[in-house]
Design a protein around this motif. Sequence first.
Motif, PDB file in Angstrom:
ATOM      1  N   GLY A  95       0.818  -1.197   0.000  1.00 42.63           N
ATOM      2  CA  GLY A  95       0.000   0.000   0.000  1.00 42.63           C
ATOM      3  C   GLY A  95       0.859   1.256   0.000  1.00 42.63           C
ATOM      4  N   LEU A  96       0.243   2.368  -0.327  1.00 43.63           N
ATOM      5  CA  LEU A  96       0.968   3.631  -0.435  1.00 43.63           C
ATOM      6  C   LEU A  96       1.542   4.092   0.897  1.00 43.63           C
ATOM      7  N   ILE A  97       0.743   4.027   1.949  1.00 41.27           N
ATOM      8  CA  ILE A  97       1.119   4.643   3.218  1.00 41.27           C
ATOM      9  C   ILE A  97       2.357   3.986   3.818  1.00 41.27           C
ATOM     10  N   GLU A  98       2.309   2.675   3.985  1.00 37.72           N
ATOM     11  CA  GLU A  98       3.446   2.001   4.605  1.00 37.72           C
ATOM     12  C   GLU A  98       4.686   2.084   3.723  1.00 37.72           C
ATOM     13  N   SER A  99       4.508   1.978   2.416  1.00 37.81           N
ATOM     14  CA  SER A  99       5.654   2.065   1.503  1.00 37.81           C
ATOM     15  C   SER A  99       6.341   3.421   1.631  1.00 37.81           C
ATOM     16  N   HIS A 100       5.556   4.484   1.634  1.00 33.78           N
ATOM     17  CA  HIS A 100       6.143   5.822   1.734  1.00 33.78           C
ATOM     18  C   HIS A 100       6.739   6.079   3.109  1.00 33.78           C
ATOM     19  N   ALA A 101       6.154   5.506   4.144  1.00 37.88           N
ATOM     20  CA  ALA A 101       6.708   5.677   5.486  1.00 37.88           C
ATOM     21  C   ALA A 101       8.112   5.097   5.564  1.00 37.88           C
ATOM     22  N   VAL A 102       8.313   3.944   4.926  1.00 31.07           N
ATOM     23  CA  VAL A 102       9.652   3.337   4.893  1.00 31.07           C
ATOM     24  C   VAL A 102      10.566   4.097   3.936  1.00 31.07           C
ATOM     25  N   PHE A 103      10.016   4.458   2.765  1.00 31.90           N
ATOM     26  CA  PHE A 103      10.807   5.134   1.736  1.00 31.90           C
ATOM     27  C   PHE A 103      11.332   6.484   2.227  1.00 31.90           C
ATOM     28  N   ALA A 104      10.665   7.068   3.221  1.00 31.83           N
ATOM     29  CA  ALA A 104      11.059   8.376   3.736  1.00 31.83           C
ATOM     30  C   ALA A 104      12.466   8.390   4.328  1.00 31.83           C
ATOM     31  N   CYS A 105      13.058   7.228   4.495  1.00 37.90           N
ATOM     32  CA  CYS A 105      14.408   7.165   5.069  1.00 37.90           C
ATOM     33  C   CYS A 105      15.493   7.450   4.036  1.00 37.90           C
ATOM     34  N   ILE A 132      18.789   7.167  14.687  1.00 34.35           N
ATOM     35  CA  ILE A 132      17.435   7.377  15.182  1.00 34.35           C
ATOM     36  C   ILE A 132      16.412   7.094  14.071  1.00 34.35           C
ATOM     37  N   GLY A 133      16.752   7.530  12.864  1.00 33.26           N
ATOM     38  CA  GLY A 133      15.860   7.280  11.731  1.00 33.26           C
ATOM     39  C   GLY A 133      15.618   5.801  11.506  1.00 33.26           C
ATOM     40  N   PHE A 134      16.661   5.007  11.666  1.00 31.35           N
ATOM     41  CA  PHE A 134      16.488   3.569  11.442  1.00 31.35           C
ATOM     42  C   PHE A 134      15.755   2.901  12.598  1.00 31.35           C
ATOM     43  N   VAL A 135      15.763   3.529  13.773  1.00 31.06           N
ATOM     44  CA  VAL A 135      14.881   3.060  14.849  1.00 31.06           C
ATOM     45  C   VAL A 135      13.425   3.244  14.413  1.00 31.06           C
ATOM     46  N   ASN A 264       1.688   2.184  14.650  1.00 28.69           N
ATOM     47  CA  ASN A 264       3.143   2.041  14.588  1.00 28.69           C
ATOM     48  C   ASN A 264       3.734   2.722  13.355  1.00 28.69           C
ATOM     49  N   VAL A 265       2.963   2.737  12.246  1.00 32.39           N
ATOM     50  CA  VAL A 265       3.434   3.412  11.033  1.00 32.39           C
ATOM     51  C   VAL A 265       3.478   4.916  11.259  1.00 32.39           C
ATOM     52  N   MET A 266       2.455   5.474  11.925  1.00 27.64           N
ATOM     53  CA  MET A 266       2.448   6.909  12.215  1.00 27.64           C
ATOM     54  C   MET A 266       3.619   7.300  13.115  1.00 27.64           C
ATOM     55  N   ILE A 267       3.826   6.524  14.174  1.00 27.16           N
ATOM     56  CA  ILE A 267       4.918   6.833  15.110  1.00 27.16           C
ATOM     57  C   ILE A 267       6.276   6.705  14.416  1.00 27.16           C
ATOM     58  N   GLY A 268       6.446   5.612  13.693  1.00 28.95           N
ATOM     59  CA  GLY A 268       7.721   5.396  12.991  1.00 28.95           C
ATOM     60  C   GLY A 268       7.984   6.459  11.946  1.00 28.95           C
ATOM     61  N   ALA A 269       6.929   6.873  11.233  1.00 26.11           N
ATOM     62  CA  ALA A 269       7.087   7.901  10.202  1.00 26.11           C
ATOM     63  C   ALA A 269       7.508   9.229  10.811  1.00 26.11           C
ATOM     64  N   VAL A 270       6.945   9.572  11.969  1.00 23.65           N
ATOM     65  CA  VAL A 270       7.328  10.812  12.653  1.00 23.65           C
ATOM     66  C   VAL A 270       8.803  10.774  13.043  1.00 23.65           C
ATOM     67  N   VAL A 271       9.263   9.628  13.533  1.00 21.93           N
ATOM     68  CA  VAL A 271      10.668   9.480  13.918  1.00 21.93           C
ATOM     69  C   VAL A 271      11.579   9.596  12.702  1.00 21.93           C
ATOM     70  N   VAL A 272      11.217   8.909  11.614  1.00 24.47           N
ATOM     71  CA  VAL A 272      12.029   8.932  10.395  1.00 24.47           C
ATOM     72  C   VAL A 272      12.091  10.335   9.799  1.00 24.47           C
ATOM     73  N   VAL A 273      10.933  10.987   9.694  1.00 31.77           N
ATOM     74  CA  VAL A 273      10.887  12.333   9.109  1.00 31.77           C
ATOM     75  C   VAL A 273      11.644  13.324   9.985  1.00 31.77           C
ATOM     76  N   GLY A 274      11.461  13.222  11.296  1.00 34.66           N
ATOM     77  CA  GLY A 274      12.193  14.117  12.200  1.00 34.66           C
ATOM     78  C   GLY A 274      13.695  13.963  12.060  1.00 34.66           C
ATOM     79  N   ALA A 275      14.152  12.724  12.003  1.00 32.72           N
ATOM     80  CA  ALA A 275      15.592  12.470  11.824  1.00 32.72           C
ATOM     81  C   ALA A 275      16.072  12.964  10.472  1.00 32.72           C
ATOM     82  N   GLY A 276      15.246  12.775   9.446  1.00 36.93           N
ATOM     83  CA  GLY A 276      15.620  13.217   8.105  1.00 36.93           C
ATOM     84  C   GLY A 276      15.734  14.725   8.007  1.00 36.93           C
ATOM     85  N   VAL A 277      14.777  15.448   8.588  1.00 34.28           N
ATOM     86  CA  VAL A 277      14.821  16.914   8.578  1.00 34.28           C
ATOM     87  C   VAL A 277      16.055  17.415   9.320  1.00 34.28           C
TER      88      VAL A 277
END
Length: 292
Positions: A95-105, A132-135, A264-277
């Motif tokens: 699906g789009l959401i989970e794929s993009h959440a992972v791809f955001a790294c 942190i992003g990979f967490v 878990n996808v929402m929480i993980g995405a916030v962590v990944v995006v925060g680390a990426g920014v």
Amino acid sequence: MSENNTRLGIWLMVATTLVFAVQDGLSRHLADEYHVMMVVMIRYWFFAAFVIFLAKQQGIMREALKTEQLGLQVFRGVLLAGEICVTVLAFVWLGLIESHAVFACYPLLVALLSGPVLGEQVGWKRMVAIGIGFVGILIILQPGSGVFSPAALVPLLGAAMFALYGLLTRYASRKDSAMVSFFWTGIAGAVAMTLVGIWFWKPMAGGDWIWMITLCFSGVLGHWLLIKCYAVAEASAVQPFAYLQLVWVSIIGVSFLGETLRTNVMIGAVVVVGAGVFALWRERVAAKRVAQ
């Protein structure tokens, strides 16, 4: 760069992410009915036509063809085409959401690989952000749990391929202009996808051709907006706003594709995006120090 140009660049990036999110939704829809290779092949036909039109319009066709790094440019184009195939496949499987959440790294992977590939120095703060992003990725994927699927690693492969493509693009820019790299990205990708995708051709229904044409034009529009965005603003100033694509695809996935947004996808995405920014910000700070 003036404040007005930076503001315009940000709005152009917001529009770009929206267009690309729509493109991803259409890709997911079409790939449910037709082979991924065929869908990507037709996209690349339009992409190639666009870069040829752009080069002719600017009167630089001969300049766009000239490169001292033909092997590198062709490899970049084929690599991006492969990455798109992998990512669209992830859309179908996850699906789009989970794929993009992972791809955001992928910005984190760019930072991680910029040392060995480009010889750039990566400070300890960016390394911590990468960790942190990979967490965050682990939170999304939930390895070791009953819900983990090996297919969840597919968007991670796509992110790694896109990160390598980005680094090779930066490496190619040392000798070639952006237009040369853009031209060869479209041409090499179209040739590669035609050689593979033609074997998966399947007649399309009339209604699906409408979606296909919309998909192709959205790709052209998205690339045009991105070019304009980088023309009016520094990439480091607008790049963090590229994460808005995750917001758009979440809306499309929930509203039109029947996907659900897991906690878990929402929480993980916030962590990944925060680390990426943070990593992008540290890269901008480092670049300013070098410029001074």
